[in-house]
Scaffold this active site. Sequence first.
Site, short mmCIF file in Angstrom:
data_model
loop_
_atom_site.label_atom_id
_atom_site.label_comp_id
_atom_site.label_asym_id
_atom_site.label_seq_id
_atom_site.Cartn_x
_atom_site.Cartn_y
_atom_site.Cartn_z
N GLY A 1 0.65 -1.29 -0.04
CA GLY A 1 0.19 0.19 -0.11
C GLY A 1 0.76 1.22 -0.11
N LYS A 2 2.07 1.20 -0.57
CA LYS A 2 2.80 2.42 -0.91
C LYS A 2 1.90 3.54 -1.30
CE LYS A 2 6.01 0.91 -3.16
NZ LYS A 2 6.54 -0.03 -4.20
N GLY A 3 1.20 3.33 -2.30
CA GLY A 3 0.24 4.15 -3.16
C GLY A 3 -0.84 4.86 -1.97
N GLU B 1 5.90 8.03 -5.83
CA GLU B 1 5.85 6.59 -5.40
C GLU B 1 6.81 5.96 -6.50
OE1 GLU B 1 2.19 4.73 -5.90
OE2 GLU B 1 3.27 2.73 -5.36
N CYS C 1 -18.87 1.61 -20.87
CA CYS C 1 -18.09 1.30 -21.86
C CYS C 1 -18.59 -0.04 -22.54
CB CYS C 1 -16.50 1.27 -21.66
SG CYS C 1 -15.61 1.60 -22.89
N GLY D 1 -20.13 -2.39 -21.24
CA GLY D 1 -21.27 -2.45 -20.76
C GLY D 1 -22.21 -1.74 -21.44
N HIS E 1 -15.86 5.85 -19.17
CA HIS E 1 -15.54 5.46 -17.84
C HIS E 1 -15.86 6.57 -16.69
CE1 HIS E 1 -14.01 1.75 -19.14
NE2 HIS E 1 -13.33 2.21 -20.28
N GLU F 1 -16.16 6.27 -13.62
CA GLU F 1 -15.71 5.81 -12.33
C GLU F 1 -14.33 6.41 -11.92
OE1 GLU F 1 -16.12 3.61 -14.88
OE2 GLU F 1 -14.25 2.42 -15.44
#
Length: 535
Positions: free
Chosen positions: A17-19, A142, A381, A383, A511, A513
Site C-alpha cells: 500500500g505504498k500508493g 512513489e 463502456c 457494458g 468510464h 468511475e
Amino acid sequence: MATRVIVVTGGVLSGLGKGIIAASLGNRLQARGYSVFTQKFDPYLNVDAGTLNPGEHGECFVTVDGAETDLDLGHYERFLDVELTRDSSIMSGQIYQAVIEKERRGEYLGKTVQVIPHITNEVKARIDQTCRHTKADFLIIEIGGTVGDIEGRHFLEAVRQYAIEHPRRVSVVHLAYLPYLHTSKEIKTKPVQNSLRDLQSLGIQPQLVFCRADYPVATEHLEKIAMFAGLPKKAVIPIPTLDTIYEVPLLLEEALADKLLLKYFGLRSPHEPKSLWTDLVKRIKGPKKRSVRIAMVGKYLSMNDTYFSVVEALKAACWAHNCDLVLDFVDAEKITDSGTRVLAKYDGICVPGGFGSRGVEGMIKAIEYARSKKIPYLGLCYGMQLAVIEFARNVLKLNGAHSTEINKKSPHTVISTMAEQEEILKDSHYGGSMRLGAYPCEIAKGSLAYRIYKQPLIHERHRHRYEFNNKYREQFEKTGKWHFSGISPDGKLIEIVELNEHPYFIACQFHPEFASRPHRPHPLFLGLIEAALRH
Ligand code: GLN
C-alpha cells in the site's frame, strides 16, 4: 516556493500500500494548506500500462489527458481530489525509449550511452519537468516495487543524485513489512532492518519509516527499527490493518507524520480546520440501516483490483446513501453456461469495461435479464456496447448482431470502429486508434441522464476503440423504447444510451468511475444505488 519532493520507497514485499501511504501523506499536506501533485515511477520496461493484463496488474487508470496508467493513480486522484496528467505516470520503458531515441538522433555526440548518467539524467529531467508543469508545493513520487530490485535501481540512483543537487528539498519515506511469526507469537523486525540497510547502501537515508503490520507492534520494535534507521522513535510509524483505506490519513495525522516532514523541510504546519475526511470515515464506519446487493458481471475472477475504481465508485455512492454495499463479482462465463438464475437476488447489475470475447455472451444475458426484469442497470463502456447488442438482437430482432471487435462478419455490426463506418462518415479522424482521455458530451433535456447530471454538457474519460454504429440509429429510436441521451457535440459519437420504460437502465461509452471521489460520488453511480434501494 520551490516544489519539495517526497519519495516513497517500499521494502520487504510489494503490495503493502505504498500508493495509499503516498496519497495519504499528500492528503495531510493538503489539509495543512499546501498544494500536492503526485507521480509514480514504475520499474517495468513497458512504455505505458495500456498493454498490461488487468487480471494480473489491476485496472488501467486513465487520466483526463488520456494517459493509460497504473491503478495507484486512482488512489491519488481519490485521496487528493486532483486531476493528474501524463506527467504522473513514468515507466522505465518510457525513460529508456526517450534515451534511445536521443541516441539515434545523435544527441549524445558520440558518447557512450549509459544507465548512469543518461538514464538517471532522464529520470531527473522528468522530476524537474513535473515540478515546472504543476508548480505544486509538494511533488510526491512513489517508486514501484521494492528497494533491492534490479529493475528499480536507476530510479533510486536518480533520487540519490537529485537529493544531493537539491539540499533539503527532497525527503524519502520508506514503507516496509513487519511479519508476525505464529509459532513464537512475535513480530520480527529483521526484514525491515534489511530493507533499510539496502536503502542506505544505495546512499539514501529516509526521514520516516512506516511499518505495515497485521499484529500490534510494541514500542521496543519501533525503537529497534529507529536505531537501525538512525532516526528518532517518533519517525518510525506503525501502520496496522484498518477498516478502510480512507482512515490512513487520520492515522498519519495522529502520528504527526505530516508535521515531521514539514519540519524537515523547514516549513510551517499551519493549524488546519476540521477535515472533510473525519466526517467521511465516520460515515463509512457508522451503522447502516439498509443495504443493496449489486452484481458486477465480468470475466476476471480477481475483480477487486481489476475494477478498483468501479468498486470505489459503488462504495462511495452507498456511503452517500448511508447504506451497506453487498457486492458480488459474478463470473460471466457461468451465466453463459447456466443462465441468469444467479442474478435473482440482486437489486442492481453493473457490466464494467472490458475487451475481447471471453464471457461476452454471459454479459449479454445478464443485460437482457436487467432489461426485461426491470432491474437497475449501469453499463460502463463495454457494458454500453453489449447493451446495444442485446437490444439489437432481442428487441430489433437483428439476429447475430455484434461488435466488429468480436465478429467482423456479423450481419449487423451495431458496434464498430469509426473507420469501419466511414462510408457514412468520411472525415472521421477517430478510426484505428483508441479514444483516450476526456471528451465532451451533450445531454438531452428531459432524459434520465439529464436528471442525473443536471447539466447540458459534461466531459468524461474514454478508453475504447469501438463506437455505436450510426447506421442503426434510426432503427433503435423508432422503437420508442430507446434513447440516445448523450451525444458528442459534433453529433457523431454516441456517449450515453438509456431505456425509456425502465426504472434505471443507463449505459455510457466512457468510464465515469475514474471521476468519482469518496466524498463526491459520481452521479451515475449515485443513481444506480438510489434505484437499487428502491428496487
Ligand atoms: N472493447 C471495447 C472497445 O475497445 C470496450 C473497451 C472498454 O470497455 N474500455 O471499444
